[in-house]
Design an enzyme around this catalytic site. Structure first.
Site, short mmCIF file in Angstrom:
data_model
loop_
_atom_site.label_atom_id
_atom_site.label_comp_id
_atom_site.label_asym_id
_atom_site.label_seq_id
_atom_site.Cartn_x
_atom_site.Cartn_y
_atom_site.Cartn_z
N CYS A 299 0.83 -1.22 0.00
CA CYS A 299 0.00 0.00 0.00
C CYS A 299 0.86 1.25 0.00
CB CYS A 299 -0.99 -0.02 1.14
SG CYS A 299 -0.32 -0.71 2.63
N GLU A 399 -4.75 2.91 -7.85
CA GLU A 399 -3.78 2.00 -7.24
C GLU A 399 -3.71 0.71 -8.05
OE1 GLU A 399 -4.66 0.34 -3.32
OE2 GLU A 399 -2.58 0.71 -2.77
#
Ligand code: ADP
Length: 497
Positions: A299, A399
């Protein structure tokens, strides 16, 4: 079940045990449902194991067990005894490092070198660090002006908590939640990601070996929309700690309103990795590993590489050359730099973004599947760079969670700060510069929970971690994590006769 012969002995016995059941009250119990989940080895597409899926009734059983432990042995244990058990867990994790690292590599795909050096030592360090905190969870004595009172606070355990975790660092993400929650005296029900259901069961066995009372940690496997959802909606659970995607984070907030349970969220990112003209000499490595560590399934991956115009060509060339040299292969091979992605689904997702990237820009290296002889069924993707695009392109905003970096040039500090902050996320960022004033100035203006200066990704169990904006709320690790797992109670006593 047949266990592949290539599996190192450290993990073979655990995997050979057959279908894995639910871990409740320090033992394996049968799920009430017949449904199971298959765990795959992403290096070669083989079956690694099968786990039972917990139903809503099983969640209820686990909550009752966790509540009994909270009301009983674990909840009434002295802080010193809790700390001793956490310390013992850290020792047992270290003693079983090779087995745990092997399980992590087999199921997640990550290079064994990284699992041994980073993942498992981090889990041990978490338990060791919070073992110390167990005896130091202190309230305050507060002066009052409204009368003759003694006012003080107690930081009390919340009760039964749930941890819902992702597949990219299965044991680390478990450790980040379990260690502080237990140090504060809570009990925990953990749900691993459906892709990586195995290693946490082994860790649970080890916690029992360390003397953790039954029910203090229960582990339920299952899908997010079934088992995960049942945990989120259960009124006997007082808190959910979640790490995963922003979309699921949003759902968890919505679905947890029944009893208004506490929710902490560690979500996605699109972290800027910023190189000024005067960045130190080892800069290319910082760009390379900022994204390709853990195959970019991180992340905080440095997935937006901002490079000042004076060094843009040089850094991009170095990055492209470095990416070409990375060795893609099975994680158990110690010479592997880039292992397989965790699943077929994730591989397809990343390949889809590479197609979008080829439309939105130019891909000087990578761009597709990597072929690894002898491992044709594995989920291998080439380390890839996308250049000649803009910060508003989909590949620069969404992402990707894979080995894909977008390189973007910038002119000056103002432009950089504007672009770096032009994202819905705010998890990590890095600034590379020899000018300390500038590095700190930029670190203060980037909206992110962690900013690294002249390194990418350094951390410590004592340093808080979490997100600004849509990267979540709450801080894990360090002293800050204690706030996630305690309630503050004020006691006000009259001193008048
Ligand atoms: P990723 O995109 O990395 O797979 P997810 O956010 O989908 O991350 O999953 C992270 C964790 O959240 C996993 O354990 C998954 O099973 C769980 N999960 C997924 N959907 C839900 C849901 N609706 N409620 C609770 N947990 C969920």
């Amino acid at each position: 079940m047949a266990v592949a012969t290539g599996i190192p002995s450290a993990a073979r016995d655990f995997l050979a045990g057959g279908e894995k059941r639910l871990w409740i009250d320090n033992e394996y119990v049968d799920a009430t449902s017949d449904s199971t989940i298959t765990a795959w080895n992403p290096a070669d597409g083989s079956v690694l194991g099968v786990v039972q899926e917990a139903s809503a009734a099983d969640v209820d059983r686990a909550v009752k067990s966790a509540q009994a432990a909270f009301d009983g042995e674990w909840g009434s244990m002295t802080p010193d005894d809790r700390g001793r058990i956490l310390w013992k867990i850290s020792e047992i994790v270290e003693a079983n490092l090779e087995e745990l690292a092997t399980l992590e590599t087999l199921n997640n795909g990550k290079p064994i070198v990284a699992a041994r050096r980073d993942d498992i030592p981090n889990v041990a360090a978490m338990f060791r660090y919070y073992a110390g905190w167990a005896t130091k969870i202190e309230g305050k004595s507060i002066p009052v002006s409204s009368g003759n009172y003694l006012a003080y606070t107690r930081h009390e355990a919340i009760g039964v908590c749930a941890g819902i975790i992702p597949w990219n660092y299965p044991l680390m993400m478990a450790g980040w939640k379990l260690a502080p929650a237990l140090a504060c005296g809570n009990t925990m029900i953990m749900k691993p990601a459906e892709q990586t259901p195995l290693s946490l069961l082994r860790l649970a066995e080890l916690t029992a070996e360390a003397g953790l009372p039954a029910g203090a940690v229960n582990v339920l496997n299952g899908m997010g929309e079934t088992t995960g959802d049942a945990l989120v909606r259960h009124n006997g659970i007082e808190k959910v700690a979640f790490t995963g995607s922003a979309d699921v984070g949003r759902m968890i907030v919505q679905n947890s309103t029944g009893n208004l349970k506490r929710v902490s969220l560690e979500l996605g990112g699109k972290s800027p990795n910023v190189f000024f003209d005067d960045a130190p000499a080892d800069r290319v490595d910082g760009a390379l590993w900022g994204i390709f560590y853990n195959m970019g399934q991180d992340c905080t991956a440095g997935s937006r590489l901002f490079v000042q115009e004076g060094v843009y060509d040089e850094i991009l060339e170095g990055l492209v050359a470095g990416a070409r040299e990375l060795k893609v292969g099975p994680g158990l091979d110690e010479s592997t730099d880039i292992g397989p992605l965790v699943s077929r689904e994730q591989t397809e997702r990343v390949l889809g973004y590479l197609t979008v990237g080829a439309d939105e820009g130019h891909v000087p290296v990578g761009g597709g599947r990597a072929s690894v002889p002898g491992y044709e069924q594995g989920n291998y993707v080439q380390p890839s760079v996308i250049a000649d695009t803009t910060n508003d392109a989909r590949v620069a905003q969404e992402e990707i969670f894979g080995p894909v970096v977008v390189a973007l040039p910038f002119k000056d500090e103002d432009e950089l700060v504007r672009k770096a902050n032009d994202t819905v996320y705010g998890l990590g960022a890095a600034v590379w510069s020899s000018n300390a004033k500038r590095a700190h100035r930029v670190a203060h203006t980037i909206k992110a929970g962690t900013v690294w200066i002249n390194n990418y990704g350094a951390g410590d169990v004592s340093v808080p971690f979490g997100g600004f904006k849509q990267s979540g709320h709450g801080r894990e690790m360090g002293q800050y994590a204690l706030e996630l797992y305690t309630e503050v109670k004020a006691v006000v006593a009259s001193l008048d006769d």
